[in-house]
Write an enzyme that holds these catalytic residues in place. Sequence first.
Site, short mmCIF file in Angstrom:
data_model
loop_
_atom_site.label_atom_id
_atom_site.label_comp_id
_atom_site.label_asym_id
_atom_site.label_seq_id
_atom_site.Cartn_x
_atom_site.Cartn_y
_atom_site.Cartn_z
N HIS A 294 108.79 -53.04 73.63
CA HIS A 294 107.70 -52.04 73.68
C HIS A 294 106.70 -52.41 74.78
O HIS A 294 106.19 -51.53 75.48
CB HIS A 294 106.96 -51.99 72.34
N GLN B 18 113.55 -39.41 59.97
CA GLN B 18 114.70 -39.95 60.69
C GLN B 18 115.41 -41.06 59.90
O GLN B 18 116.33 -41.68 60.40
CB GLN B 18 114.30 -40.43 62.09
N GLN C 31 119.51 -41.78 71.41
CA GLN C 31 118.19 -41.16 71.21
C GLN C 31 117.64 -40.63 72.54
O GLN C 31 117.15 -39.51 72.64
CB GLN C 31 117.22 -42.19 70.62
N ARG D 88 113.94 -54.49 63.94
CA ARG D 88 114.83 -54.84 62.81
C ARG D 88 115.37 -56.26 62.92
O ARG D 88 115.93 -56.77 61.93
CB ARG D 88 115.98 -53.84 62.70
O1 PAF Z 1 112.46 -45.15 68.99
C1 PAF Z 1 111.60 -45.02 68.10
O2 PAF Z 1 110.80 -45.90 67.85
C2 PAF Z 1 111.55 -43.73 67.29
O3 PAF Z 1 112.83 -43.24 67.05
C3 PAF Z 1 110.64 -42.66 67.91
C4 PAF Z 1 111.14 -42.21 69.27
C5 PAF Z 1 109.23 -43.20 68.05
C6 PAF Z 1 110.61 -41.42 67.00
O4 PAF Z 1 110.14 -41.74 65.74
#
Ligand code: PAF
Length: 277
Positions: free
Chosen positions: A28, A52, A144, A178
Amino acid sequence: MQARSEGLRRQGKTIVFVPTMGFLHAGHAALLQEGRALGDDLVLSIFVNPTQFGPTEDFEAYPRDMERDLALAAQAGVDAVFTPDRSELYGNDYETYVQLEKLPQHLCGLSRPTHFRGVATVVTKLFHIVKPHIAVFGQKDYQQLAVIRRMVRDLNFDIEIRGLATVREADGLAMSSRNTYLSPAQRQRAVCLYQALTNAAEMVKNGERSAATVMAAARNLISAQAEARIDYISICHPDSLEEMENIAGPALMALAVFFGKTRLIDNMILKPEKGAG
Ligand code: PAF
């Protein structure tokens, strides 16, 4: 949040957005660093999105540490952190979802059938609320990123999507919130995902063109680790995610492996050398 973004847009500022579910790690931080350089105003969202997660998945257990996340956000030069409550995004009578037709029917979508509907929905909502010009996502969640790019194209969102290379631990394990679920022994063994991918990349570079052969080698390597349970291994087209038999051009190798209850994913682009094979 919308009023803030409107004000910035009126001043001609470029808003860059990094959506996350929190429990921030170096992956991040890399997204935020990239985001910081791309515009004037950097927005981070932290929201563990219930839609999700499947009914038997880890929504409740998902790691959360808002205090630590806010400190990391400040260090990364974030201008605003958006942390909505569940009830603010999904009221009791919530009923609208964004659903892609084909891309979710591969890879993670097979074992997590409602996952990408939840991701596409929450990202749409966050885009409408944060109103960014640019949004940054990690390539570790390759599918994603593909889903979001397709959705942005199909629904004409006026947002540029940037994908950033996966950040890895020193031994190659892809950074993930995780990873904290893993026991020390599982953590050591979890490097097999990266080893399987690098071994596959090497095989393809050296001329192997059969996806079945490359996947069998990965299966052997991962199965040799105690506790590893393969969810899927796939070699597929990087855009359509359709399975490939012959690796004639760049191919995506993606995998998901359980260690106990923890499901890890990783991926790599396999590139045949020109003229080989
Ligand atoms: O990758 C993630 O952390 C999540 O899937 C996201 C894009 C913030 C959507 O909840």
